[in-house]
Design an enzyme around this catalytic site. Structure first.
Site, PDB file in Angstrom:
ATOM      1  N   ASP A  58       0.953  -1.181  -0.057  1.00 26.27           N
ATOM      2  CA  ASP A  58       0.310  -0.665   0.312  1.00 26.27           C
ATOM      3  C   ASP A  58       0.772   1.315  -0.152  1.00 26.27           C
ATOM      4  OD1 ASP A  58      -1.890  -1.416  -0.110  1.00 26.27           O
ATOM      5  OD2 ASP A  58      -2.642  -1.124   2.061  1.00 26.27           O
ATOM      6  N   TYR A 161      16.800 -16.162  29.207  1.00 29.97           N
ATOM      7  CA  TYR A 161      16.664 -15.272  28.056  1.00 29.97           C
ATOM      8  C   TYR A 161      17.829 -14.652  27.900  1.00 29.97           C
ATOM      9  CZ  TYR A 161      15.222 -11.166  25.728  1.00 29.97           C
ATOM     10  OH  TYR A 161      14.555 -10.089  24.409  1.00 29.97           O
TER      11      TYR A 161
END
Length: 270
Positions: A58, A161
């Site tokens: 777009d 993590y």
């Protein structure tokens, strides 16, 4: 004279973004598309990947999408095969997916450990392997992984993590050394606190939100677009002499020892 605008252009490049449905991955896909690259948007969330691809289109860009599980080596291999079949080459490969289960190490289960490591670290390994091979074969390419400031600084509950993000930073160095002779650059971005779906639970707690903002020298959280811009830079020829690096996109979090308390209230001397 050097054509600097051309150095930043990605016109004619074929790019892949794994994790393109949201957050840093989506912003990276938007940035690459805006700079002229054809972008394959991949994510486990197929509808999200398709939405990002449509947004790029777009805006006047060229894009496609594919459902891809970032924790699956077979799925990443299929993604690479699809891009090569459609375009014959891959110039830019970006991987951003990550999972954090916030727990003390002693409270982690084996299953939780495997879940985090398989997506964050092993997924990055599969990505490097399956996109690194065609880049090395064609003699060019820029690969960008997503590490974290947690690769170098820690807080309780983020140990597993953080270990995966430090592992990504080390694999980036290793693969940069291995692939550099083939004309392939390998880097990482190392964000601090960015407003994404992963950090949304923290944002909902005002005290935590403000505390984290206060750890940066700019006293604010970052936006995904600010990391996406760094990814687009590393993908471009403007970064042609950068490889094996983890670029801090952290508003100075890792540059200081604790929050810059009081500095914002102090007027500079005249």
């Amino acid at each position: 004279m050097t054509d600097y605008p051309q150095l930043f252009s990605l016109k004619g490049r074929i790019a892949v973004v794994l994790g393109a449905a949201s957050g840093i991955g989506q912003a990276s896909a938007h940035a690459l598309g805006a700079m002229g690259a054809t972008v394959m948007c991949a994510d486990r969330d197929e509808a999200g990947a398709q939405a990002t691809a449509r947004q790029i289109a777009d805006a006047g860009g060229t894009s496609g999408w594919m459902q891809t599980d970032a924790a699956s080596g077979a799925a990443i291999a299929a993604l690479a095969e699809k891009v090569l079949a459609d375009h014959g080459r891959v110039d830019v490969a970006v991987a951003t997916p990550a999972l954090n289960i916030r727990k003390l190490i002693v409270d982690y289960t084996d299953e939780e450990f495997d879940q985090v490591v398989n997506l964050n670290l092993k997924g990055a390994f599969h990505f490097m392997r399956h996109f690194g091979r065609p880049m090395m074969k064609q003699g060019s390419g820029s690969m960008i992984l997503c590490s974290s400031m947690r690769a170098v600084t820690i807080e309780p509950g983020l140990g597993i993590y953080a270990a995966t993000k430090a592992g990504i930073a080390q694999m980036v160095k290793a693969f940069a050394a291995e692939a550099g002779g083939y004309g392939v650059r390998v880097n990482a971005v190392m964000p601090s606190i960015i407003e994404t779906r992963l950090t949304a639970p923290l944002k909902e707690r005002p005290q935590i939100y403000e505390t984290y903002a206060g750890h940066t020298v700019l006293n604010r959280w970052g936006q995904p677009s600010e990391v996406g811009a760094a990814v687009a830079f590393l993908a471009s020829d403007a970064a042609s002499y950068i490889s094996g690096s983890s670029l801090s996109v952290d508003a100075g979090w890792t540059a200081i020892d604790g929050p810059p308390t009081g500095l914002t209230q102090t007027r500079p001397s005249e």
